[in-house]
Design an enzyme around this catalytic site. Structure first.
Site, short mmCIF file in Angstrom:
data_model
loop_
_atom_site.label_atom_id
_atom_site.label_comp_id
_atom_site.label_asym_id
_atom_site.label_seq_id
_atom_site.Cartn_x
_atom_site.Cartn_y
_atom_site.Cartn_z
CG ASP A 23 -2.34 -1.00 0.95
OD1 ASP A 23 -2.64 -0.99 -0.04
OD2 ASP A 23 -2.75 -1.05 1.90
CG ASP A 30 -5.34 -0.91 5.79
OD1 ASP A 30 -6.35 -1.28 5.03
OD2 ASP A 30 -4.39 0.07 5.94
CG ASP A 77 -7.15 -4.08 2.23
OD1 ASP A 77 -7.68 -3.77 0.70
OD2 ASP A 77 -5.88 -3.72 2.79
#
Length: 884
Positions: free
Chosen positions: A326, A613, A617
């Site tokens: 990310d 997170d 996901d």
């Protein structure tokens, strides 16, 4: 369907007065009725079941079989030794799994630690797990939602729900809304707030309608609560090795026993020797050593902010060649920062550290407007509220315009909240004389509602030329991936209605802000690339913003290496998998795209690490070879689906973990090769003597003693060898690669043959000192004892010295530092001292069938024992010459 009920209906059904809340007694009663507000995972295994789970291994089965045989033949000491090793291995495994689970539990509490509730008419803070249906929860910016709520009040309330919806923009909430459609999507339920989501703006109140597993989070947790873990490469390698060694051990038993029987030797002695050698052929210390090395690796990794949930995952990290990360918080600092400002008189960069800077009058007006038109706070280096507003307040601190002082001096008397359609927010503040409107928002919207501009300290008419200058400058900032925010003001002599505020304003200028990269990440990305690992950025941000960060960090070099979620959707899975190796940045992607990216990368034969997170996901974390959850921003569900948790949400920690994983695998490999070389030496010495009709150079008790000596301390010391500083300069290891790849098997065999050969030579020297040769008949017991003592010393000492050679495949022991592994040096010294004691203490010497020898014999034995080490070091010289 609480979202379809009115506030009054909801409160009546839950039996609570919102002005008073639940009583303490009622809250306690409901807690007993509904249980704690916690997401439940799989039922915890008992310590007993964890213990027996550690025994489900082929190598362990072989060891238990060997223990049974030694028990039958009366070798009780050997039985106890083998069983102790098996039990030690199981205990270490249980302890580490239990320790890891405790760490996970501690991390789960970070998601929603406390909640503000109204009880007995007072607002109190309680642990989130004590929240019950009917509790009135107070919401403000920066707080996590402790349970599913039906909102009762909402004032400019915005909640970040990306963990549930995948939508990066906070959702606007409206407590008065009612959604009658039973199929209303979660993201459209504007009158609800959901567990583990975050309030980013405004304030509100809500009544708890669902807790724990009944929440939206809980429903997804149930779906994901499966244990479908594949075996890691290390588990597969050890499983194959265990079967091979088991087969070899049985074959050796049978071969030696049959040959001895055919030669007419004493069958019981041959049986004992065969069994002892079979036990020696199996490195029974291996399971314990692997467990210890992995356990120490987990401990070290926890100190660098990486918590590994399962021991074998440490090793899998060593094979990772793709790290998908990310952007926000992992590659960047997760805090917006103003980096530039622009007025028609001034354009400059904002210092990123320090304070007390002076600003020109027009820049001061710009900053003052931004700070007064913000609800964020910033004290002692900590901010609360919207990240964009925090950045503006921090800018004020840098230029001696602190928020608290400005808000005290210029009291707010009115406001028009931000609206996503208007893209503006305005406040009305009391000034020294009259009032002033302060407005911030999108620069194009600011220009539409402005008629004048602040130039040279004066208010002048806003011309088309001025507008063009503003737009060109803002476009330049946008192209640099900066988020642009404009500011304007107007003075008035009365308190205005909200609708009157945003008319005929004076534009001041704008600022450009960005979530800056973490300082240490650029070096970590360079290190990853040097290690043959490809970093890939995956983000919901716009393509230009993502590429600007990726370029600065060294992830991507060209915009052509960027792909959006829409472009992914336009390709078939097959075409996407073929093209994926070209891309380094994926922008504007959803959680579903993440799964597609992971699968495409794995289809190309990559070992993939993926960070995440949110709840959505979780599928991509499970699909990856190593799923990495965020410890700070991560949800309970993402942590549950992951293999590793970063307590600092930092990309650099992943790279450190990969380095640790590689070194751990290398250390395990060192221990395995060392043990097999040593055990092969023992087999060669015994098997050769049987085949050539020579006396056996070692009896059963001597074999088992040496096996105990070398299979414990030296092997464990190799397993904790300091990490190779150049381990990240090599390409990732192929997960299908054997322990014996790159010549390791050949060197192990050569080492074993040398150890076996010099053992026989030492035996022959000892016999010769007594006047006998290997082929002599009827050698007396005293002569045999002398020869076996020499063989005993050489076999043990050569293995101890040989451990030094196994520390590195190419570097000499002096290049890596002779004393850099103090544990190994200590193990060698202890081993040699034990040998001296066994030989020179009469009781022990008699028990092991040995006798004291002269200093000259000791010198000869030690000289022979150094040969495998010396030969190995010579081979390394040629290997280094070939690589040069």
């Amino acid at each position: 369907m609480w979202f379809a009920k009115t506030k009054e209906e909801t409160l009546e059904e839950l039996g609570v007065d919102p002005s008073v809340g639940l009583s303490s007694a009622e809250a306690k009663s409901r807690l007993e009725k509904y249980g704690e507000n916690k997401l439940k995972g799989k039922p915890k295994k008992s310590l007993i079941s964890l213990f027996f789970a550690q025994l489900k291994d082929w190598l362990i089965y072989v060891l238990l079989g060997a223990a049974l045989i030694t028990l039958v033949v009366g070798e009780y000491v050997d039985t106890i030794i083998i069983l102790l090793v098996v039990i030690l291995n199981a205990i270490i495994g249980v302890a580490q799994e239990h320790k890891a689970e405790k760490a996970i539990e501690a991390l789960q509490q970070m998601t929603t630690p406390t909640a503000l509730v109204r009880r007995d008419g007072k607002i109190v803070e309680v642990p989130s797990h004590e929240v019950v249906p009917g509790d009135i929860v107070i919401l403000d910016a920066g707080r996590y939602i402790p349970a599913d709520l039906r909102l009762l009040e909402s004032v400019n309330l915005q909640i970040e729900e990306s963990a549930l919806t995948g939508e990066s923009v906070p959702s606007d909430k409206d407590a008065d809304a009612i959604h009658e459609d039973p199929k209303t999507p979660v993201g459209d339920k504007s009158n609800m707030a959901f567990m583990s989501t975050l309030v980013t703006y405004g304030r509100g109140e809500g009544v708890v309608v669902r807790t724990a597993m009944e929440t939206e989070m809980g429903k997804i947790a149930k779906i994901l609560d499966e244990d479908t873990q594949d075996l890691t490469p290390l588990q597969r390698r050890l499983g194959e090795l265990g079967k091979t060694l088991g087969t070899i051990a049985i074959a050796i038993c049978a071969l030696i026993f049959i040959i001895g029987w055919l030669q007419g030797r004493d069958l019981f002695d041959m049986f004992l020797t065969a069994i002892s050698l079979a036990v020696a052929a199996i490195p029974e210390g291996l399971p314990a050593i692997v467990a210890i090395v992995l356990a120490l690796g987990v401990t070290r990794m926890s100190k660098i902010n990486a918590i590994v949930k399962k021991l074998p995952a440490v090793e899998t990290l060593g094979s990772v060649n793709i790290i998908c990360s990310d952007k926000t918080g992992t590659l960047t600092q997760n805090k917006m920062t103003v980096v530039k400002y622009f007025t028609l008189d001034h354009e400059a960069e904002v210092p990123n550290t320090g304070s007390g800077f002076e600003a020109a009058p027009d820049v001061k007006e710009l900053i003052k407007t931004f700070v007064l038109c913000s609800d964020a706070t910033y004290e002692n280096g900590q901010g609360t509220g919207d990240p964009t507003e925090i950045a503006l307040v921090v800018m004020g601190e840098r230029f001696n315009l602190p928020r608290e002082a400005l808000h005290t001096t210029y009291r707010r008397v009115g406001e028009r909240p931000f609206d996503s359609d208007r893209k503006l927010m305005s406040t009305l503040n009391q000034m020294e004389e009259g009032y002033r409107v302060h407005t911030k928002g999108a620069i194009d919207q600011i220009l539409k509602i402005s008629t004048t501009a602040l130039v040279g300290g004066k208010i002048v008419p806003l011309t088309e030329e001025m507008k063009q200058r503003y737009l060109e400058a803002s476009e330049a900032m946008s192209n640099d991936a900066l988020r642009v925010l404009g500011a304007a003001f107007k003075t008035t002599d009365r308190i205005l209605e909200p609708e009157e505020m945003e008319k005929d304003l004076t534009v001041i200028g704008f600022v450009g802000m960005i979530d800056p990269p973490r300082v240490e990440v650029k070096d970590s990305i360079h290190e990853a690339k040097m290690a043959g690992i490809t970093p890939i950025m995956i983000t919901g941000d716009h393509k230009n913003t993502a590429f600007a960060i990726a370029k600065e960090l060294g992830i991507a070099e060209s915009i052509t290496q960027c792909m959006t979620g829409a472009e992914i959707d336009a390709l078939t899975d097959e075409k996407f998998a073929k093209r994926i190796s070209h891309y380094r940045v994926f922008a504007r992607v959803s959680p579903e795209h993440k799964v597609k990216i992971v699968k495409a990368l794995k289809d190309q034969g990559n070992i993939v690490s993926m960070t995440g997170d949110g709840v959505n996901d979780a599928p991509s974390l499970k699909s990856a070879d190593i799923g990495v959850a965020m410890g700070i921003t991560g949800t309970d569900v993402s942590k549950s689906a992951s293999d590793m948790i970063l307590t600092d949400d930092n990309f650099t920690t992943i790279v450190h973990a990969v380095r640790e994983g590689r070194n751990i695998y290398e250390n395990i490999k060192k221990s395995v090769i060392f043990l097999l070389s040593c055990n092969l030496g023992e087999v060669v010495a015994i098997l050769a003597s049987v085949l050539f009709f020579w006396p056996v150079p070692l009896i059963a008790t001597q074999i088992l003693w040496i096996n105990l000596l070398t299979d414990t301390l030296p092997a464990i010391a190799l397993g904790v060898d300091p990490g190779d500083k150049e381990v990240m300069k090599r390409k990732p290891r192929d997960p299908k690669e054997s322990f014996f790849a790159h010549g390791a098997g050949t060197r192990a065999a050569l080492g074993g043959l040398l150890i076996g050969l010099i053992t026989i030579i030492a035996f022959a020297i000892g016999l010769n000192a007594e006047g006998y040769s290997l082929s002599a008949a009827n050698i007396p017991a005293e002569a045999l004892a002398h020869g076996r003592t020499m063989a005993f010393i050489v076999l043990a000492a050569s293995q101890l010295f040989y451990s030094l050679a196994k520390r590195n495949n190419t570097k000499s022991i002096f290049q890596i530092g002779l004393f850099s592994n103090k544990y190994l040096i200590g193990a060698i010294i202890i081993g040699l001292l034990l040998q001296v004691l066994v030989i020179n203490i009469p009781v022990l010497a008699a028990a092991f069938g040995m006798q004291p020898i002269s200093l000259a014999d000791w010198g000869t034995a030690i000289g022979l024992a150094f040969l495998p080490l010396i030969v190995n070091e010579i081979i390394k010289i040629f290997m280094r010459m070939r690589e040069a």
